[in-house]
Design a protein around this motif. Structure first.
Motif, PDB file in Angstrom:
ATOM      1  N   PRO A  95      -1.382  -3.137   7.643  1.00  0.00           N
ATOM      2  CA  PRO A  95      -1.935  -2.534   8.868  1.00  0.00           C
ATOM      3  C   PRO A  95      -1.320  -3.196  10.110  1.00  0.00           C
ATOM      4  N   ASN A  96      -1.449  -2.484  11.232  1.00  0.00           N
ATOM      5  CA  ASN A  96      -0.625  -2.781  12.409  1.00  0.00           C
ATOM      6  C   ASN A  96      -0.803  -4.170  13.032  1.00  0.00           C
ATOM      7  N   GLN A  97      -2.005  -4.704  13.001  1.00  0.00           N
ATOM      8  CA  GLN A  97      -2.226  -5.926  13.775  1.00  0.00           C
ATOM      9  C   GLN A  97      -1.552  -7.146  13.157  1.00  0.00           C
ATOM     10  N   TRP A  98      -1.005  -7.009  11.908  1.00  0.00           N
ATOM     11  CA  TRP A  98      -0.356  -8.157  11.261  1.00  0.00           C
ATOM     12  C   TRP A  98       1.162  -8.155  11.440  1.00  0.00           C
ATOM     13  N   HIS A  99       1.712  -7.089  11.965  1.00  0.00           N
ATOM     14  CA  HIS A  99       3.179  -6.976  11.976  1.00  0.00           C
ATOM     15  C   HIS A  99       3.854  -8.143  12.694  1.00  0.00           C
ATOM     16  N   ALA A 100       3.366  -8.466  13.903  1.00  0.00           N
ATOM     17  CA  ALA A 100       4.036  -9.495  14.712  1.00  0.00           C
ATOM     18  C   ALA A 100       3.983 -10.846  14.006  1.00  0.00           C
ATOM     19  N   LYS A 101       2.814 -11.182  13.518  1.00  0.00           N
ATOM     20  CA  LYS A 101       2.627 -12.495  12.878  1.00  0.00           C
ATOM     21  C   LYS A 101       3.570 -12.663  11.673  1.00  0.00           C
ATOM     22  N   TYR A 102       3.611 -11.648  10.816  1.00  0.00           N
ATOM     23  CA  TYR A 102       4.444 -11.751   9.612  1.00  0.00           C
ATOM     24  C   TYR A 102       5.938 -11.674   9.946  1.00  0.00           C
ATOM     25  N   ALA A 103       6.286 -10.875  10.953  1.00  0.00           N
ATOM     26  CA  ALA A 103       7.712 -10.776  11.331  1.00  0.00           C
ATOM     27  C   ALA A 103       8.213 -12.141  11.805  1.00  0.00           C
TER      28      ALA A 103
ATOM     29  N   TYR B  46       3.675  -9.763  -1.456  1.00  0.00           N
ATOM     30  CA  TYR B  46       2.489 -10.486  -0.976  1.00  0.00           C
ATOM     31  C   TYR B  46       1.504  -9.444  -0.474  1.00  0.00           C
ATOM     32  N   ASP B  47       0.292  -9.445  -1.047  1.00  0.00           N
ATOM     33  CA  ASP B  47      -0.750  -8.507  -0.609  1.00  0.00           C
ATOM     34  C   ASP B  47      -2.081  -9.210  -0.799  1.00  0.00           C
ATOM     35  N   ILE B  48      -3.023  -8.905   0.097  1.00  0.00           N
ATOM     36  CA  ILE B  48      -4.336  -9.568  -0.013  1.00  0.00           C
ATOM     37  C   ILE B  48      -5.193  -8.956  -1.128  1.00  0.00           C
TER      38      ILE B  48
ATOM     39  N   GLY C 109       0.847  -1.200   0.000  1.00  0.00           N
ATOM     40  CA  GLY C 109       0.000   0.000   0.000  1.00  0.00           C
ATOM     41  C   GLY C 109       0.878   1.245   0.000  1.00  0.00           C
ATOM     42  N   TYR C 110       0.463   2.249   0.744  1.00  0.00           N
ATOM     43  CA  TYR C 110       1.200   3.524   0.775  1.00  0.00           C
ATOM     44  C   TYR C 110       2.658   3.312   1.185  1.00  0.00           C
ATOM     45  N   MET C 111       2.870   2.641   2.313  1.00  0.00           N
ATOM     46  CA  MET C 111       4.252   2.471   2.784  1.00  0.00           C
ATOM     47  C   MET C 111       4.992   1.382   2.007  1.00  0.00           C
ATOM     48  N   GLY C 112       4.268   0.395   1.489  1.00  0.00           N
ATOM     49  CA  GLY C 112       4.895  -0.599   0.612  1.00  0.00           C
ATOM     50  C   GLY C 112       5.523   0.103  -0.590  1.00  0.00           C
TER      51      GLY C 112
ATOM     52  N   GLN D 135      11.660   3.205  12.195  1.00  0.00           N
ATOM     53  CA  GLN D 135      11.519   4.452  12.975  1.00  0.00           C
ATOM     54  C   GLN D 135      12.413   5.492  12.317  1.00  0.00           C
ATOM     55  N   GLN D 136      12.070   5.843  11.085  1.00  0.00           N
ATOM     56  CA  GLN D 136      12.930   6.731  10.304  1.00  0.00           C
ATOM     57  C   GLN D 136      12.857   8.178  10.752  1.00  0.00           C
ATOM     58  N   ARG D 137      11.904   8.504  11.639  1.00  0.00           N
ATOM     59  CA  ARG D 137      11.780   9.907  12.058  1.00  0.00           C
ATOM     60  C   ARG D 137      12.916  10.340  12.993  1.00  0.00           C
TER      61      ARG D 137
ATOM     62  N   GLY E 132      -9.568   5.249   6.817  1.00  0.00           N
ATOM     63  CA  GLY E 132      -9.374   3.818   6.513  1.00  0.00           C
ATOM     64  C   GLY E 132      -9.256   2.980   7.778  1.00  0.00           C
ATOM     65  N   TRP E 133      -8.348   2.005   7.738  1.00  0.00           N
ATOM     66  CA  TRP E 133      -8.179   1.085   8.865  1.00  0.00           C
ATOM     67  C   TRP E 133      -7.665   1.810  10.108  1.00  0.00           C
ATOM     68  N   ARG E 134      -7.146   3.029   9.952  1.00  0.00           N
ATOM     69  CA  ARG E 134      -6.638   3.780  11.116  1.00  0.00           C
ATOM     70  C   ARG E 134      -7.756   4.159  12.086  1.00  0.00           C
ATOM     71  N   GLY E 135      -9.011   4.076  11.625  1.00  0.00           N
ATOM     72  CA  GLY E 135     -10.138   4.373  12.504  1.00  0.00           C
ATOM     73  C   GLY E 135     -10.731   3.130  13.146  1.00  0.00           C
TER      74      GLY E 135
ATOM     75  N   ILE F 186      10.069  -4.201   9.909  1.00  0.00           N
ATOM     76  CA  ILE F 186       8.624  -3.986   9.960  1.00  0.00           C
ATOM     77  C   ILE F 186       8.322  -2.510  10.174  1.00  0.00           C
ATOM     78  N   GLU F 187       7.118  -2.153   9.751  1.00  0.00           N
ATOM     79  CA  GLU F 187       6.671  -0.784   9.948  1.00  0.00           C
ATOM     80  C   GLU F 187       6.344  -0.544  11.424  1.00  0.00           C
ATOM     81  N   LYS F 188       6.280   0.721  11.787  1.00  0.00           N
ATOM     82  CA  LYS F 188       5.816   1.086  13.119  1.00  0.00           C
ATOM     83  C   LYS F 188       4.297   1.142  13.102  1.00  0.00           C
ATOM     84  N   PRO F 189       3.588   1.007  14.185  1.00  0.00           N
ATOM     85  CA  PRO F 189       4.071   0.563  15.481  1.00  0.00           C
ATOM     86  C   PRO F 189       4.500  -0.896  15.348  1.00  0.00           C
TER      87      PRO F 189
HETATM   88  N1  LIG Z   1       7.068   4.939   9.261  1.00  0.00           N
HETATM   89  C1  LIG Z   1       6.175   5.799   8.833  1.00  0.00           C
HETATM   90  O1  LIG Z   1       6.423   6.997   8.760  1.00  0.00           O
HETATM   91  C2  LIG Z   1       4.819   5.332   8.424  1.00  0.00           C
HETATM   92  C3  LIG Z   1       3.951   6.177   7.711  1.00  0.00           C
HETATM   93  C4  LIG Z   1       2.700   5.670   7.339  1.00  0.00           C
HETATM   94  C5  LIG Z   1       2.344   4.382   7.689  1.00  0.00           C
HETATM   95  N2  LIG Z   1       3.206   3.604   8.402  1.00  0.00           N
HETATM   96  C6  LIG Z   1       2.852   2.229   8.791  1.00  0.00           C
HETATM   97  O2  LIG Z   1       2.896   1.416   7.625  1.00  0.00           O
HETATM   98  C7  LIG Z   1       1.914   0.381   7.718  1.00  0.00           C
HETATM   99  C8  LIG Z   1       1.030   0.428   6.489  1.00  0.00           C
HETATM  100  O3  LIG Z   1       0.386   1.668   6.418  1.00  0.00           O
HETATM  101  P1  LIG Z   1      -0.124   2.225   5.012  1.00  0.00           P
HETATM  102  O4  LIG Z   1      -0.440   3.662   5.228  1.00  0.00           O
HETATM  103  O5  LIG Z   1       0.857   1.859   3.952  1.00  0.00           O
HETATM  104  O6  LIG Z   1      -1.465   1.396   4.823  1.00  0.00           O
HETATM  105  P2  LIG Z   1      -2.209   1.061   3.462  1.00  0.00           P
HETATM  106  O7  LIG Z   1      -3.604   0.770   3.845  1.00  0.00           O
HETATM  107  O8  LIG Z   1      -1.934   2.126   2.443  1.00  0.00           O
HETATM  108  O9  LIG Z   1      -1.494  -0.269   2.930  1.00  0.00           O
HETATM  109  C9  LIG Z   1      -1.636  -1.513   3.552  1.00  0.00           C
HETATM  110  C10 LIG Z   1      -1.470  -2.609   2.507  1.00  0.00           C
HETATM  111  O10 LIG Z   1      -1.476  -3.862   3.182  1.00  0.00           O
HETATM  112  C11 LIG Z   1      -2.355  -4.755   2.494  1.00  0.00           C
HETATM  113  N3  LIG Z   1      -2.860  -5.719   3.484  1.00  0.00           N
HETATM  114  C12 LIG Z   1      -3.851  -5.550   4.404  1.00  0.00           C
HETATM  115  N4  LIG Z   1      -3.962  -6.645   5.183  1.00  0.00           N
HETATM  116  C13 LIG Z   1      -3.026  -7.510   4.747  1.00  0.00           C
HETATM  117  C14 LIG Z   1      -2.664  -8.818   5.140  1.00  0.00           C
HETATM  118  N5  LIG Z   1      -3.260  -9.432   6.147  1.00  0.00           N
HETATM  119  N6  LIG Z   1      -1.656  -9.420   4.464  1.00  0.00           N
HETATM  120  C15 LIG Z   1      -1.037  -8.818   3.423  1.00  0.00           C
HETATM  121  N7  LIG Z   1      -1.353  -7.589   2.992  1.00  0.00           N
HETATM  122  C16 LIG Z   1      -2.326  -6.929   3.657  1.00  0.00           C
HETATM  123  C17 LIG Z   1      -3.430  -3.868   1.904  1.00  0.00           C
HETATM  124  O11 LIG Z   1      -4.085  -4.497   0.810  1.00  0.00           O
HETATM  125  C18 LIG Z   1      -2.610  -2.641   1.478  1.00  0.00           C
HETATM  126  O12 LIG Z   1      -2.078  -2.804   0.190  1.00  0.00           O
HETATM  127  C19 LIG Z   1       1.175   0.634   9.016  1.00  0.00           C
HETATM  128  O13 LIG Z   1       1.695  -0.200  10.009  1.00  0.00           O
HETATM  129  C20 LIG Z   1       1.458   2.091   9.340  1.00  0.00           C
HETATM  130  O14 LIG Z   1       1.426   2.381  10.706  1.00  0.00           O
HETATM  131  C21 LIG Z   1       4.426   4.048   8.755  1.00  0.00           C
END
Ligand SMILES: NC(=O)c1ccc[n+]([C@@H]2O[C@H](COP(=O)([O-])OP(=O)(O)OC[C@H]3O[C@@H](n4cnc5c(N)ncnc54)[C@H](O)[C@@H]3O)[C@@H](O)[C@H]2O)c1
Length: 350
Positions: free
Chosen positions: A70-78, A33-35, A10-13, A119-121, A158-161, A90-93
């Motif tokens: 989204p956040n709830q998958w980070h631990a499982k995939y890591a 890998y994306d759903i 998604g955005y961060m990918g 934690q690039q900030r 989106g999922w942030r809510g 992995i992304e934050k959190p």
């Molecule tokens: N470090 C930063 O500055 C920063 C900035 C924004 C977001 N983030 C983090 O990056 C992560 C993603 O945020 P985003 O804004 O890119 O979200 P997003 O919604 O734009 O992208 C999420 C992607 O994950 C895919 N996805 C959803 N569930 C999945 C699953 N179970 N398995 C595989 N793929 C799945 C979605 O289809 C989507 O393509 C979050 O954890 C967010 O907190 C970090």
């Protein structure tokens, strides 16, 4: 050449894909890998191999797996990726809580894979100005530091809510601002935590956050986040006992720093003057007592996080962002949720 795979394109990918293209001799994004079918197709058009199944994805030959779901998958995939022999960022959190993060740390230790969090900030220009100004000693002893991120849109989109996905602003911006504070006062323990998490406009998650951390030195680090504020307050405010720093925004170019001149010992040089304003105590200092400090010029470091990550992978070094540091961030997050729920100041040792 290192090969990297992305989970969650998604955005961060996309952000990480673009960063990798900045190092064409060192790393190549090879798999996604994306759903979401449409997202996979887009990755395929860019030449990456796509997967709709995590097990098949993890069989690919990859040196690094980036988790940006989204956040709830980070631990499982890591954990799954490290168990499959991959290094992981992995992304934050990092996770939803300390317990999940400890599972990652156990896996990191057992598999001996590189593990890190984005934690690039720590490389943001505004933050580095604050670090440099405090470390220069010009402001004296820092009694309080305020870090603030305010938006206007009033939504956690989106999922942030959604709490199930790890929505809310403590997980979103909170972890960045907490991580910055812990890095700034490295070596000091957080001994007390106070927090207020509110849902002002987004019903299910926190869209207003206040976290106050007291360090064992006595410094208070305060973090404020809101999605709906229509008047400005500064991004940073640093109260020292010899000077003050204010930065208006992320650019690091707006704001200022002033300190009392070295030779000025007391604060009574306004005595005997007229026009003291509302009171003698709050009257401005005479201009000759004040020194205007130049804000440090910081280089753009938006590429440094990835540069350091590739260096750690190539040369088998410890990553810049270490799991023991992120454990502390997650401990603060857990404590902030509890402190807010219980409406109490928590005594901690973090
Ligand atoms: N470090 C930063 O500055 C920063 C900035 C924004 C977001 N983030 C983090 O990056 C992560 C993603 O945020 P985003 O804004 O890119 O979200 P997003 O919604 O734009 O992208 C999420 C992607 O994950 C895919 N996805 C959803 N569930 C999945 C699953 N179970 N398995 C595989 N793929 C799945 C979605 O289809 C989507 O393509 C979050 O954890 C967010 O907190 C970090």
């Amino acid at each position: 050449m290192l090969k990297a795979g992305i989970i969650g394109y998604g955005y961060m990918g996309h952000f990480h894909y673009d960063k990798m293209l900045g190092f064409p001799e060192k790393v190549k994004p090879v798999a996604v890998y994306d759903i979401a079918e449409e997202t996979r197709r887009e990755a395929e058009r860019k030449g990456m191999k796509i997967f709709d199944n995590i097990d098949d994805f993890l069989k690919e030959d990859m040196d690094l797996v980036v988790v940006a779901t989204p956040n709830q998958w980070h631990a499982k995939y890591a954990v799954a990726a490290m168990n499959a022999g991959k290094n992981v960022m992995i992304e934050k959190p990092a996770t939803m809580n300390v317990q999940e993060f400890e599972q990652i740390m156990e896996c990191e230790k057992r598999t001996k894979k590189l593990f890190t969090v984005h934690q690039q900030r720590r490389h943001d220009v505004d933050y580095r100005i604050v670090v440099d100004m405090i470390q220069s000693g010009e402001l004296g002893n820092v009694t309080t530091i305020e870090s603030r991120v305010f938006g206007e849109r009033g939504v956690c989109f989106g999922w942030r809510g959604d709490p199930e996905y790890g929505g809310g602003m403590l997980y979103d911006w909170g972890v960045h601002l907490i991580d910055q504070m812990l890095q700034l006062f490295k070596g000091q323990k957080v001994v007390r935590i106070q927090a207020r998490l509110e849902s002002v406009l987004t019903p299910a998650v926190d869209d207003y956050v206040e976290v106050v951390m007291e360090f064992d030195s006595g410094t208070y680090a305060k973090v404020y986040i809101s999605t709906f504020v229509l008047e400005k307050l500064p991004r940073w405010f640093v109260f020292g006992d010899r000077g003050t720093l204010m930065l208006e925004d992320f650019s690091g170019t707006k704001g200022g720093a002033r300190k009392i001149r070295q030779e000025v010992k007391g604060f009574d040089s306004v005595r005997g003057k007229k026009n003291l304003g509302p009171s003698r105590t709050m009257a401005p200092l005479a201009p000759e007592c004040i020194e205007i400090l130049e804000l440090p010029q910081e280089e753009d470091e938006s590429f440094v996080y990835w540069e350091n990550l590739l260096d750690a992978l190539e040369n088998k070094k410890e990553p810049e962002v270490k799991s023991k540091e992120i454990l502390r961030v997650m401990q603060i997050v857990d404590a902030a949720f509890e402190a807010s729920k219980e409406k109490q100041v928590l005594e901690v040792n973090i």
